[in-house]
Motif scaffolding. Sequence first.
Motif, PDB file in Angstrom:
ATOM      1  N   LEU A   2      -3.546   1.971  -4.828  1.00 12.30           N
ATOM      2  CA  LEU A   2      -2.512   1.315  -4.039  1.00 12.30           C
ATOM      3  C   LEU A   2      -1.861   2.320  -3.093  1.00 12.30           C
ATOM      4  CD1 LEU A   2      -0.838  -1.260  -3.527  1.00 12.30           C
ATOM      5  CD2 LEU A   2       0.669  -0.515  -5.381  1.00 12.30           C
ATOM      6  N   GLU A  36       0.210  -5.415  -7.485  1.00 15.12           N
ATOM      7  CA  GLU A  36       0.226  -3.950  -7.548  1.00 15.12           C
ATOM      8  C   GLU A  36      -0.625  -3.441  -8.712  1.00 15.12           C
ATOM      9  OE1 GLU A  36       4.297  -2.581  -7.426  1.00 15.12           O
ATOM     10  OE2 GLU A  36       4.518  -3.215  -5.332  1.00 15.12           O
ATOM     11  N   LEU A  39      -4.370  -3.963  -7.625  1.00  9.84           N
ATOM     12  CA  LEU A  39      -4.806  -3.029  -6.577  1.00  9.84           C
ATOM     13  C   LEU A  39      -4.843  -1.584  -7.067  1.00  9.84           C
ATOM     14  CD1 LEU A  39      -3.063  -4.483  -3.392  1.00  9.84           C
ATOM     15  CD2 LEU A  39      -5.396  -4.878  -4.216  1.00  9.84           C
ATOM     16  N   SER A  40      -3.954  -1.244  -7.990  1.00  6.72           N
ATOM     17  CA  SER A  40      -3.917   0.125  -8.538  1.00  6.72           C
ATOM     18  C   SER A  40      -5.162   0.439  -9.360  1.00  6.72           C
ATOM     19  CB  SER A  40      -2.678   0.312  -9.416  1.00  6.72           C
ATOM     20  OG  SER A  40      -1.519   0.205  -8.625  1.00  6.72           O
ATOM     21  N   SER A  52      -3.878  -2.172  -0.070  1.00 12.23           N
ATOM     22  CA  SER A  52      -2.455  -2.465  -0.045  1.00 12.23           C
ATOM     23  C   SER A  52      -2.276  -3.970   0.112  1.00 12.23           C
ATOM     24  CB  SER A  52      -1.763  -1.716   1.093  1.00 12.23           C
ATOM     25  OG  SER A  52      -0.366  -1.767   0.915  1.00 12.23           O
TER      26      SER A  52
END
Length: 161
Positions: A2, A36, A39-40, A52
């Motif tokens: 991210l 988040e 995506l992380s 992002s």
Amino acid sequence: MLVDFDKLPNEAKIWIFQSSRKFYPNEIEEITQQVEGFLSTWKDSGEPIIASYKIKYKRFIIIAVDQTLDPISVNAIDDCVGFIFSLQHTYEVELLDKLNVSFKQGEYVQYKDLKEFQKLIKKKAVSAKTIVFNNLINTKLELESNWEIPITESWHNRFLI
């Protein structure tokens, strides 16, 4: 991995998932945490994907990926779609139907199926100046310059009488 949305290159690949309704504030907090988290940890063949997101107008989930080194694989895209499908199920919204239309009416964003949108045009409830969301864009640069456009500049213009 991210990263800050603004640090992605203009060529970053964009996917826009429009919700069939506005998200409630508590849902936005939950969705933010879930996006988040996804995506992380999102990977392609074991390698982190530089990605992002933005949540706009309490209705759109925008995911961006830096593909300047390598395009992501179909499997990684499938993982993202699976994640979006899980959000769709959890929050009981439609996020994957690209044929529905989102448009601005004053300060509000409306969401209609295509047939209902066509009826609004015929009734003159929507005009050539109405701003529609072009969710078929592909890059971060297009998001900034070609996402919110008048009907006359979109594929919806064929419905104008």
